[in-house]
Design a protein around this motif. Structure first.
Motif, PDB file in Angstrom:
ATOM      1  N   TYR A  76      -4.883  -6.117   5.628  1.00 41.74           N
ATOM      2  CA  TYR A  76      -4.029  -7.157   5.054  1.00 41.74           C
ATOM      3  C   TYR A  76      -3.800  -6.914   3.571  1.00 41.74           C
ATOM      4  CZ  TYR A  76      -1.500 -11.226   3.983  1.00 41.74           C
ATOM      5  OH  TYR A  76      -0.475 -12.042   3.572  1.00 41.74           O
ATOM      6  N   ALA A  77      -4.843  -6.528   2.853  1.00 41.74           N
ATOM      7  CA  ALA A  77      -4.692  -6.254   1.422  1.00 41.74           C
ATOM      8  C   ALA A  77      -3.719  -5.093   1.211  1.00 41.74           C
ATOM      9  CB  ALA A  77      -6.041  -5.955   0.794  1.00 41.74           C
ATOM     10  N   GLY A  78      -3.819  -4.063   2.047  1.00 40.54           N
ATOM     11  CA  GLY A  78      -2.883  -2.946   1.954  1.00 40.54           C
ATOM     12  C   GLY A  78      -1.456  -3.409   2.164  1.00 40.54           C
ATOM     13  N   HIS A  79      -1.253  -4.279   3.138  1.00 44.27           N
ATOM     14  CA  HIS A  79       0.071  -4.836   3.422  1.00 44.27           C
ATOM     15  C   HIS A  79       0.573  -5.643   2.225  1.00 44.27           C
ATOM     16  CE1 HIS A  79       3.338  -6.602   5.713  1.00 44.27           C
ATOM     17  NE2 HIS A  79       2.880  -7.806   5.457  1.00 44.27           N
ATOM     18  N   TYR A  80      -0.307  -6.422   1.605  1.00 46.07           N
ATOM     19  CA  TYR A  80       0.076  -7.218   0.435  1.00 46.07           C
ATOM     20  C   TYR A  80       0.591  -6.300  -0.672  1.00 46.07           C
ATOM     21  CZ  TYR A  80      -0.108 -10.109  -3.691  1.00 46.07           C
ATOM     22  OH  TYR A  80       0.246 -10.753  -4.848  1.00 46.07           O
ATOM     23  N   PHE A  81      -0.139  -5.238  -0.970  1.00 44.12           N
ATOM     24  CA  PHE A  81       0.277  -4.342  -2.044  1.00 44.12           C
ATOM     25  C   PHE A  81       1.554  -3.581  -1.691  1.00 44.12           C
ATOM     26  CE2 PHE A  81      -4.090  -5.023  -3.508  1.00 44.12           C
ATOM     27  CZ  PHE A  81      -3.847  -5.264  -4.852  1.00 44.12           C
ATOM     28  N   ASP A  82       1.795  -3.346  -0.420  1.00 47.13           N
ATOM     29  CA  ASP A  82       3.055  -2.727   0.003  1.00 47.13           C
ATOM     30  C   ASP A  82       4.250  -3.629  -0.322  1.00 47.13           C
ATOM     31  OD1 ASP A  82       1.780  -0.483   0.977  1.00 47.13           O
ATOM     32  OD2 ASP A  82       1.866  -1.121   3.089  1.00 47.13           O
ATOM     33  N   LYS A  83       4.048  -4.944  -0.208  1.00 52.75           N
ATOM     34  CA  LYS A  83       5.122  -5.911  -0.452  1.00 52.75           C
ATOM     35  C   LYS A  83       5.261  -6.314  -1.917  1.00 52.75           C
ATOM     36  CE  LYS A  83       3.648  -9.234   1.973  1.00 52.75           C
ATOM     37  NZ  LYS A  83       3.451 -10.544   2.599  1.00 52.75           N
ATOM     38  N   ASN A  84       4.194  -6.238  -2.675  1.00 52.84           N
ATOM     39  CA  ASN A  84       4.171  -6.758  -4.043  1.00 52.84           C
ATOM     40  C   ASN A  84       3.970  -5.619  -5.036  1.00 52.84           C
ATOM     41  OD1 ASN A  84       4.134  -9.888  -3.638  1.00 52.84           O
ATOM     42  ND2 ASN A  84       2.761  -9.026  -2.102  1.00 52.84           N
ATOM     43  N   LEU A  85       5.070  -4.972  -5.342  1.00 57.96           N
ATOM     44  CA  LEU A  85       5.020  -3.760  -6.156  1.00 57.96           C
ATOM     45  C   LEU A  85       4.456  -3.992  -7.556  1.00 57.96           C
ATOM     46  CD1 LEU A  85       8.451  -2.220  -5.110  1.00 57.96           C
ATOM     47  CD2 LEU A  85       6.196  -1.929  -4.044  1.00 57.96           C
ATOM     48  N   ASP A  86       4.694  -5.164  -8.137  1.00 54.38           N
ATOM     49  CA  ASP A  86       4.212  -5.434  -9.494  1.00 54.38           C
ATOM     50  C   ASP A  86       2.690  -5.409  -9.594  1.00 54.38           C
ATOM     51  OD1 ASP A  86       6.828  -5.695 -10.330  1.00 54.38           O
ATOM     52  OD2 ASP A  86       6.792  -7.888 -10.360  1.00 54.38           O
ATOM     53  N   ASP A  87       2.014  -5.747  -8.502  1.00 56.76           N
ATOM     54  CA  ASP A  87       0.552  -5.772  -8.517  1.00 56.76           C
ATOM     55  C   ASP A  87      -0.069  -4.396  -8.285  1.00 56.76           C
ATOM     56  OD1 ASP A  87       0.269  -8.511  -9.056  1.00 56.76           O
ATOM     57  OD2 ASP A  87       0.627  -9.000  -6.950  1.00 56.76           O
ATOM     58  N   ARG A  88       0.735  -3.425  -7.948  1.00 59.72           N
ATOM     59  CA  ARG A  88       0.214  -2.077  -7.682  1.00 59.72           C
ATOM     60  C   ARG A  88      -0.437  -1.424  -8.902  1.00 59.72           C
ATOM     61  NH1 ARG A  88       4.432   1.145  -3.825  1.00 59.72           N
ATOM     62  NH2 ARG A  88       3.985  -0.058  -1.945  1.00 59.72           N
ATOM     63  N   VAL A  89      -0.150  -1.927 -10.100  1.00 62.41           N
ATOM     64  CA  VAL A  89      -0.774  -1.363 -11.295  1.00 62.41           C
ATOM     65  C   VAL A  89      -2.294  -1.490 -11.233  1.00 62.41           C
ATOM     66  CG1 VAL A  89       1.251  -1.714 -12.761  1.00 62.41           C
ATOM     67  CG2 VAL A  89      -0.528  -3.483 -12.658  1.00 62.41           C
ATOM     68  N   LEU A  90      -2.783  -2.397 -10.389  1.00 65.13           N
ATOM     69  CA  LEU A  90      -4.225  -2.597 -10.263  1.00 65.13           C
ATOM     70  C   LEU A  90      -4.876  -1.692  -9.235  1.00 65.13           C
ATOM     71  CD1 LEU A  90      -4.361  -6.474 -10.497  1.00 65.13           C
ATOM     72  CD2 LEU A  90      -5.074  -4.831 -12.210  1.00 65.13           C
ATOM     73  N   LEU A  91      -4.080  -0.926  -8.499  1.00 65.44           N
ATOM     74  CA  LEU A  91      -4.650  -0.072  -7.475  1.00 65.44           C
ATOM     75  C   LEU A  91      -5.384   1.114  -8.092  1.00 65.44           C
ATOM     76  CD1 LEU A  91      -1.817   0.032  -4.788  1.00 65.44           C
ATOM     77  CD2 LEU A  91      -3.969  -1.245  -4.736  1.00 65.44           C
ATOM     78  N   HIS A  92      -6.507   1.417  -7.495  1.00 62.92           N
ATOM     79  CA  HIS A  92      -7.290   2.582  -7.900  1.00 62.92           C
ATOM     80  C   HIS A  92      -6.636   3.833  -7.327  1.00 62.92           C
ATOM     81  CE1 HIS A  92     -10.734   4.988  -8.958  1.00 62.92           C
ATOM     82  NE2 HIS A  92     -10.870   5.383  -7.705  1.00 62.92           N
ATOM     83  N   ASN A  93      -6.467   4.838  -8.173  1.00 62.37           N
ATOM     84  CA  ASN A  93      -5.815   6.075  -7.700  1.00 62.37           C
ATOM     85  C   ASN A  93      -6.763   6.943  -6.966  1.00 62.37           C
ATOM     86  OD1 ASN A  93      -3.474   5.197  -8.825  1.00 62.37           O
ATOM     87  ND2 ASN A  93      -3.814   6.231 -10.740  1.00 62.37           N
TER      88      ASN A  93
END
Length: 93
Positions: A76-93
């Motif tokens: 679900y969290a992965g799906h959320y980040f797929d939809k909410n591009l602005d929050d992707r800055v918080l993703l760990h690379n």
């Protein structure tokens, strides 16, 4: 029950109804300023009301406050980040 009364727990955010957790998101520290969103649960009667998104946003707010990056291990969290591009800055690379 107040569906929007999200409480903070030990490595989780949740909603209770009569002492029982009816919605919860859990995360765990991964070291080096990274947390993993491990699990999201919404009881069947509360699904489809945007509560899961609110729980993910609570973890995002926590990560921002603590200057942490996020691994969306739960689907679900992965799906959320797929939809909410602005929050992707918080993703760990």
């Amino acid at each position: 029950m107040d569906k929007r009364n999200i409480q903070a727990g030990a490595s989780s955010f949740y909603i209770e109804d009569n002492g029982k957790k009816v919605a919860e998101i859990s995360y765990s520290p991964q070291g080096n300023g990274v947390i993993s969103i491990d699990h999201t649960y919404i009881s069947p009667g509360l699904r489809g009301q945007g509560i899961a998104d609110e729980l993910v946003r609570k973890v995002i707010g926590y990560a921002r406050e603590e200057n942490l990056k996020i691994i969306p291990a739960c689907s679900y969290a992965g799906h959320y980040f797929d939809k909410n591009l602005d929050d992707r800055v918080l993703l760990h690379n």
